[in-house]
Every structure is written in C-alpha cells, then in structure tokens.
Design an enzyme around this catalytic site. Structure first.
Site, PDB file in Angstrom:
ATOM      1  N   LEU A  10       0.836  -1.203   0.000  1.00  0.00           N
ATOM      2  CA  LEU A  10       0.000   0.000   0.000  1.00  0.00           C
ATOM      3  C   LEU A  10       0.871   1.254   0.000  1.00  0.00           C
ATOM      4  O   LEU A  10       1.687   1.444   0.894  1.00  0.00           O
ATOM      5  CB  LEU A  10      -0.914   0.018   1.228  1.00  0.00           C
ATOM      6  CG  LEU A  10      -1.730  -1.253   1.500  1.00  0.00           C
ATOM      7  CD1 LEU A  10      -2.710  -1.003   2.631  1.00  0.00           C
ATOM      8  CD2 LEU A  10      -2.454  -1.728   0.249  1.00  0.00           C
ATOM      9  N   ALA A  11       0.689   2.071  -1.009  1.00  0.00           N
ATOM     10  CA  ALA A  11       1.548   3.254  -1.141  1.00  0.00           C
ATOM     11  C   ALA A  11       0.797   4.427  -1.752  1.00  0.00           C
ATOM     12  O   ALA A  11       1.356   5.234  -2.476  1.00  0.00           O
ATOM     13  CB  ALA A  11       2.768   2.906  -1.990  1.00  0.00           C
ATOM     14  N   ALA A  12      -0.491   4.532  -1.420  1.00  0.00           N
ATOM     15  CA  ALA A  12      -1.295   5.583  -2.049  1.00  0.00           C
ATOM     16  C   ALA A  12      -1.411   6.835  -1.194  1.00  0.00           C
ATOM     17  O   ALA A  12      -1.802   7.888  -1.672  1.00  0.00           O
ATOM     18  CB  ALA A  12      -2.693   5.038  -2.353  1.00  0.00           C
ATOM     19  N   ARG A  17       1.567  13.637   8.041  1.00  0.00           N
ATOM     20  CA  ARG A  17       2.504  14.040   9.099  1.00  0.00           C
ATOM     21  C   ARG A  17       3.879  14.425   8.558  1.00  0.00           C
ATOM     22  O   ARG A  17       4.704  14.953   9.282  1.00  0.00           O
ATOM     23  CB  ARG A  17       2.608  12.916  10.145  1.00  0.00           C
ATOM     24  CG  ARG A  17       1.400  12.812  11.041  1.00  0.00           C
ATOM     25  CD  ARG A  17       1.359  11.513  11.830  1.00  0.00           C
ATOM     26  NE  ARG A  17       0.878  10.384  11.030  1.00  0.00           N
ATOM     27  CZ  ARG A  17       0.822   9.126  11.468  1.00  0.00           C
ATOM     28  NH1 ARG A  17       1.251   8.832  12.683  1.00  0.00           N
ATOM     29  NH2 ARG A  17       0.365   8.158  10.695  1.00  0.00           N
ATOM     30  N   GLY A  84      -8.493   5.120   3.306  1.00  0.00           N
ATOM     31  CA  GLY A  84      -7.973   4.277   4.385  1.00  0.00           C
ATOM     32  C   GLY A  84      -7.288   3.020   3.873  1.00  0.00           C
ATOM     33  O   GLY A  84      -7.437   2.651   2.705  1.00  0.00           O
ATOM     34  N   ARG A 341      30.893  13.741 -15.169  1.00  0.00           N
ATOM     35  CA  ARG A 341      29.460  13.644 -15.405  1.00  0.00           C
ATOM     36  C   ARG A 341      29.106  12.354 -16.141  1.00  0.00           C
ATOM     37  O   ARG A 341      29.976  11.559 -16.475  1.00  0.00           O
ATOM     38  CB  ARG A 341      28.988  14.879 -16.172  1.00  0.00           C
ATOM     39  CG  ARG A 341      29.115  16.153 -15.327  1.00  0.00           C
ATOM     40  CD  ARG A 341      28.979  17.393 -16.177  1.00  0.00           C
ATOM     41  NE  ARG A 341      27.755  17.363 -16.968  1.00  0.00           N
ATOM     42  CZ  ARG A 341      27.577  18.107 -18.051  1.00  0.00           C
ATOM     43  NH1 ARG A 341      28.526  18.926 -18.486  1.00  0.00           N
ATOM     44  NH2 ARG A 341      26.450  18.016 -18.727  1.00  0.00           N
ATOM     45  N   TYR A 374      37.716  20.880 -20.152  1.00  0.00           N
ATOM     46  CA  TYR A 374      36.377  20.354 -20.374  1.00  0.00           C
ATOM     47  C   TYR A 374      36.450  19.336 -21.498  1.00  0.00           C
ATOM     48  O   TYR A 374      36.834  19.668 -22.624  1.00  0.00           O
ATOM     49  CB  TYR A 374      35.378  21.466 -20.738  1.00  0.00           C
ATOM     50  CG  TYR A 374      34.056  20.864 -21.132  1.00  0.00           C
ATOM     51  CD1 TYR A 374      33.327  20.112 -20.204  1.00  0.00           C
ATOM     52  CD2 TYR A 374      33.547  20.982 -22.420  1.00  0.00           C
ATOM     53  CE1 TYR A 374      32.135  19.510 -20.558  1.00  0.00           C
ATOM     54  CE2 TYR A 374      32.345  20.373 -22.771  1.00  0.00           C
ATOM     55  CZ  TYR A 374      31.648  19.637 -21.838  1.00  0.00           C
ATOM     56  OH  TYR A 374      30.480  19.020 -22.186  1.00  0.00           O
TER      57      TYR A 374
HETATM   58  C1  UD1 Z   1      -1.079   1.721  10.131  1.00  0.00           C
HETATM   59  C2  UD1 Z   1      -2.013   0.746  10.848  1.00  0.00           C
HETATM   60  C3  UD1 Z   1      -1.540   0.578  12.281  1.00  0.00           C
HETATM   61  C4  UD1 Z   1      -0.134   0.090  12.305  1.00  0.00           C
HETATM   62  C5  UD1 Z   1       0.790   1.015  11.486  1.00  0.00           C
HETATM   63  C6  UD1 Z   1       2.137   0.363  11.318  1.00  0.00           C
HETATM   64  C7  UD1 Z   1      -4.258   0.965   9.880  1.00  0.00           C
HETATM   65  C8  UD1 Z   1      -5.614   1.538  10.049  1.00  0.00           C
HETATM   66  N1  UD1 Z   1      -3.369   1.251  10.819  1.00  0.00           N
HETATM   67  O1  UD1 Z   1      -1.230   2.994  10.730  1.00  0.00           O
HETATM   68  O2  UD1 Z   1      -2.366  -0.356  12.965  1.00  0.00           O
HETATM   69  O3  UD1 Z   1       0.343   0.021  13.649  1.00  0.00           O
HETATM   70  O4  UD1 Z   1       0.249   1.239  10.184  1.00  0.00           O
HETATM   71  O5  UD1 Z   1       3.047   1.210  10.676  1.00  0.00           O
HETATM   72  O6  UD1 Z   1      -4.019   0.258   8.908  1.00  0.00           O
HETATM   73  N2  UD1 Z   1      -2.371   4.049   2.503  1.00  0.00           N
HETATM   74  C9  UD1 Z   1      -2.991   3.936   1.270  1.00  0.00           C
HETATM   75  N3  UD1 Z   1      -4.257   4.431   1.126  1.00  0.00           N
HETATM   76  C10 UD1 Z   1      -4.934   5.013   2.145  1.00  0.00           C
HETATM   77  C11 UD1 Z   1      -4.294   5.136   3.398  1.00  0.00           C
HETATM   78  C12 UD1 Z   1      -3.003   4.638   3.543  1.00  0.00           C
HETATM   79  O7  UD1 Z   1      -2.428   3.395   0.320  1.00  0.00           O
HETATM   80  O8  UD1 Z   1      -6.075   5.422   1.922  1.00  0.00           O
HETATM   81  C13 UD1 Z   1      -1.009   3.531   2.630  1.00  0.00           C
HETATM   82  C14 UD1 Z   1      -0.015   4.616   2.964  1.00  0.00           C
HETATM   83  O9  UD1 Z   1       0.572   5.125   1.783  1.00  0.00           O
HETATM   84  C15 UD1 Z   1       1.005   3.903   3.839  1.00  0.00           C
HETATM   85  C16 UD1 Z   1       0.232   2.750   4.448  1.00  0.00           C
HETATM   86  O10 UD1 Z   1      -0.961   2.627   3.713  1.00  0.00           O
HETATM   87  O11 UD1 Z   1       2.074   3.371   3.083  1.00  0.00           O
HETATM   88  C17 UD1 Z   1      -0.071   2.961   5.933  1.00  0.00           C
HETATM   89  O12 UD1 Z   1      -0.789   4.166   6.108  1.00  0.00           O
HETATM   90  P1  UD1 Z   1      -0.479   5.113   7.334  1.00  0.00           P
HETATM   91  O13 UD1 Z   1      -1.362   6.290   7.241  1.00  0.00           O
HETATM   92  O14 UD1 Z   1       0.974   5.342   7.468  1.00  0.00           O
HETATM   93  O15 UD1 Z   1      -1.003   4.196   8.543  1.00  0.00           O
HETATM   94  P2  UD1 Z   1      -0.641   4.366  10.073  1.00  0.00           P
HETATM   95  O16 UD1 Z   1      -1.467   5.452  10.641  1.00  0.00           O
HETATM   96  O17 UD1 Z   1       0.802   4.434  10.253  1.00  0.00           O
HETATM   97 CA    CA Z   2       2.579   4.441   8.893  1.00  0.00          CA
END
Ligand code: UD1
Ligand code: CA
Length: 480
Positions: A10-12, A17, A84, A341, A374
C-alpha cells in the site's frame, strides 16, 4: 506444492505528518525512495502478482517502483481517493485474478527497514499454522501512534485498535500491529467487502479484518517478530532522519566488517545497494549512492559525491570529486576538485586532475588531463596527454558534436578542439591551438599567429595616462 503467493504493497497515502506535497513513500532514505526498500524485501518472497496501490503522485510512485525492480512484473492499482488502508487493500485485491486462491501478503509501503528473511519466516509460520489470517506484531513498551493488539482473557487476538481510537487502558498495551498481514485471497475478498468506516478518522481500516475473522470464528493470530526496529513506519521527517541514521549505521557496520575502512562513519553516507571491496579507505564527508560498485584498495580522500559509479581497484579519488553514472577503471587518479558527469568512461591508469569536467567521454588507458579542462562528447585514445586548459568545443547552440583524439598524442595547453573533429594518433598540438579541421596521424598542428613586439611600449602607455586618477607615481608603484 506450496500455495501460490500474491503481494499487495500500500503506497497511495500522502502522509500528512510529513507536511509535504510529495507522497510519503517518495521521500528518500539512504539515497532511495522509502518505497524502494520495502518493495525489495517484499519482492524477495517472489509473489505473483506483485501489486502496489498508488494514489498520491500515482505516476511517480509507480515509476519509482519500476525503477527499483526493473526485471519484476509489477502491477499498479489506483486508489482514487485515500479512504484508508482497508480501502487501499481492496483496490489492490481487484488486480488479483478472480481464480487466484493462494495467499495474499499485504504490507505498507512505509516500512523501509523490513527484512526479506523475516517475511519468509512469517510466511512459513502462516503456512504451518491453522490461521486463516495472520499478521506480524512486535512488543513495544511505548506503542506511540501504532495500532494496539488487543487480546482476550485467554490471550487470543481480538482486535487491532488504532491509537487514535484507543482508550487509556488500550494505549498501555505493549504489543503493536506492524502492518503486515497474510491470508487466503478468498477470506480477504469477503472480509474487505465487510469493513466499515465508523472510527475517529472515518476511514476504512484494514485492521478491521482481525475483528471480522474473530466474528466468523476462524483462526486469527499475531506472529510476534523478534526485531522491533524492522517494522518502524516512517510517518514524520523526524522519524525519517532517525531511520536514516539507523540505516547508515547498519550499512557502515556491514562495510567495515567486510574490510572497508571508514575514517569517520558518522559522515559516510553510503546507500545499502553499494558494494565496496576490501582495503578500500573512505575519508570524511563522502556520499555514495545508487548501485555503485567500488573496487578493492581504493582511496577516497574525502568530500566526494558519487552516484551510480563503478570504480576499479586501487584508484585514488582526491579531495572533492563529484561523479555520476561513470566508470572509473583500475589505478586511476581523480581530483582534487573534478566533476565526472554521466557517460564518463576511464579505461584505467588515467589521471583526471583539478578542475577537469568530463561528460560522455571515453578516455583510453593511461591518458591524462591534469588541469582545467572540459572534455565532453569525446573519444580519446591511450597514453595521450591533454595539457592544461584543453577544451572540447562540443556545442553549436543546437547539437552536440564529437571530438576524437588518437593514441599517444600531446595536446598542448589552452587548446580548443572545435567538434566535430578528429585528431589522429601521435599528433602534437601546439599550445594555444584552435583545432578546426581533422588532423592526420603523426602531424604537428599549430594555429599560432606570428608573435609581434613593440619594445618600450609600456612607458609610453603610462605617459599617455599621466592625468588619470590612477596614474602611477614616479616609483611606478601602484597596488590594486
Ligand atoms: C497503520 C495501521 C496501524 C499500524 C501502522 C504500522 C491501519 C488503520 N493502521 O497505521 O495499525 O500500527 O500502520 O506502521 O491500517 N495508505 C494507502 N491508502 C490510504 C491510506 C493509507 O495506500 O487510503 C497507505 C499509505 O501510503 C502507507 C500505508 O498505507 O504506506 C499505511 O498508512 P499510514 O497512514 O501510514 O497508517 P498508520 O497510521 O501508520
Ligand atoms: Ca505508517
């Protein structure tokens, strides 16, 4: 036979923060995007398909993933709105073929310290257990913003509660969710369809699948990983800096173990991908990035910036070298203050001295350019000496042109070579020459104007300025 494995990273998310316009996983750690580290660990478990869920800066994130694993087939799933982690997992799962009934590993893209070996142990655990859903947890006295693993009176996992949604008692739980899950595709499909968004953030939490499993009375367990540090998620710039320090420490320790001397590990910034031979010494304030390869017995004095370079054995980089996408052969001497370069290729035994800039230049064995040059778009033979201030004039305002210089030439100081131009072997170019036409083998070429002299001219020059405010006194002494 082992069950097939798919993976979803998941990387969306934007990563609020980080307070950045850039997607969190694109922020760099050890000279690479955060995502690259996580992705490599996941790919080492050989999942097919390997899916990344993208949203914020989708194209850039996808490109970074492909750059990281150019030989791996990566599928990108677009999460249109960041609703989420649960919603993101759902987007990813849509790419998994409907008839795929193996296991799906789900992880977050912001865990750059993750180790492939740990993932393998976890997969092994899941496959030998009766769990329908497993996830990785770690023990941590202060769980900060991580989700807490809530267990019932029998010690069975009940739920993961986000710190934001947790009461005081739950916050004191010393076991946290790392964010890596493994379950059968069929379970995930049905569980993800069921998750709700009734929490403080109104988000679909992936963590809710734990409660769903419990409700369905199927086995769900946390595999407690031994090393907490591996699962740190980067959420803020402060955490990023801390992790950078940690990662560097790891890399430096490994390098020193394999026989590399770091004069000051605190200022050696070396990417995890870099390979360095033994008895190589690296001075203070050196950055080596990308897939760089440094040979054995190399000396890098200090203050160097090197990205994607290959350096042969026993080469010596003096103070202040910047080099990118270069090949520096064995026994070369480079710097001080040299700028190599992209496309610079030094075949070996070369000397590239101070204030020399090279670009797309193939320089034959033993050839030297010791000062102020150069050399761009140039192909230069072996054992040639380029004097101080030799310049390839490669650009006409529209196109770049190539300069060719043969073997064993003496190119005099302050020579300009106006490209396209070819100089043969064993050519002597007199100092101050502007080479406009090709020069045949064994030739002496010069473009000297005859030297003219006006004896006594200086005295008359000063006489003509006798009334000038800066006029010299009788003593002729005037210092500016
Ligand atoms: C999340 C977990 C938490 C865990 C922690 C570990 C949930 C609800 N919480 O919290 O329990 O302890 O990770 O690091 O899962 N992302 C998406 N789409 C979204 C939201 C997030 O792709 O809509 C991806 C983000 O890019 C990220 C990852 O999911 O790579 C985690 O999201 P993040 O917001 O960092 O979750 P945490 O609050 O850290
Ligand atoms: Ca996180």
């Amino acid at each position: 036979m082992e069950a097939p494995l798919a993976a979803i990273v998941l990387a969306a998310g934007l990563g609020t923060r980080m307070r950045s316009r850039r997607a969190k996983v694109l922020h760099e750690l050890g000279g690479e995007p955060i995502l690259a580290h996580t992705l490599r660990a996941v790919a080492a478990t050989e999942p097919h398909p390997l899916i990344i869920v993208v949203g914020h800066q989708a194209e850039e994130v996808e490109a970074a993933a492909r750059r990281t694993l150019p030989h791996y087939e990566i599928y990108a799933a677009l999460q249109h709105r960041q609703l989420g982690t649960g919603d993101a997992a759902r987007s990813g799962l849509q790419i998994v073929p409907a008839d795929f009934s193996g296991d799906v590993l789900i992880g977050y893209g912001d865990m750059p310290m993750l180790n492939a070996a740990t993932l393998r142990d976890f997969i092994e655990y899941h496959r030998t257990s009766t769990d329908v859903l497993s996830f990785i947890s770690v023990k941590m006295p202060d769980g900060a913003s991580y989700g807490r693993v809530v267990r019932d009176e029998h010690g069975r996992v009940e739920a993961i509660v986000e710190a934001r949604d947790a009461g005081l008692q739950q916050l004191s739980i010393a076991e946290i969710n790392t964010g890596i899950y493994l379950a059968g595709a069929d379970f995930l499909r049905s569980a993800l369809a069921e998750i709700q968004s009734n929490n403080t953030q109104s988000e679909y939490y992936l963590t809710e699948i734990v409660e769903i499993a419990r409700r369905r009375r199927v086995n769900v367990n946390a595999w407690i990983a031994p090393d907490t540090a591996e699962f740190a998620g980067v959420n803020s710039r402060e955490e990023l800096a801390q992790m950078e320090a940690q990662l560097r420490e790891q890399v430096n320790r490994r390098l020193m173990k394999t026989g590399v001397t770091l004069l000051d590990p605190a200022t050696a910034y070396i990417s995890p991908e870099v390979e360095i031979g033994n008895d190589t010494t690296i001075g203070p304030n050196v950055q080596i990035m990308g897939k760089s390869r440094i040979g054995a017995g190399v000396l890098i004095e200090g203050t160097a910036w090197l990205r994607e370079v290959t350096i042969g054995d026993r080469s010596h980089l003096k103070l202040g070298v910047r080099a990118e996408q270069c090949f520096i052969g064995d026994d070369c001497e480079v710097g001080p203050f040299a700028n190599l370069r992209e496309g610079t290729h030094l075949e070996g035994h070369n000397r590239i001295g101070n204030f020399v800039e090279t670009k797309k230049a193939t320089i034959g064995r033993g050839t030297k350019a010791s000062h102020l040059s150069y050399l761009g778009d140039a192909i230069i033979g072996v054992e040639t000496n380029l004097g101080c201030g030799v310049i390839t004039v490669n650009y006409d305002g529209y196109d770049k042109h190539v300069t060719r210089i043969g073997d064993r030439c003496m190119v005099g100081c302050d020579t300009q070579l106006v490209a396209p131009v070819t100089v043969g072997d064993d050519v002597y170019v007199a100092s101050g020459t502007t080479v406009l036409r090709d020069v045949a083998h064994g030739t002496l070429v010069m473009s000297h104007h005859p030297q003219r002299e006006k004896p006594g001219w200086t005295v008359t020059w000063h006489q003509r300025h006798a009334n000038h405010p800066k006029a010299r006194g009788q003593t002729g002494d005037s210092s500016e």
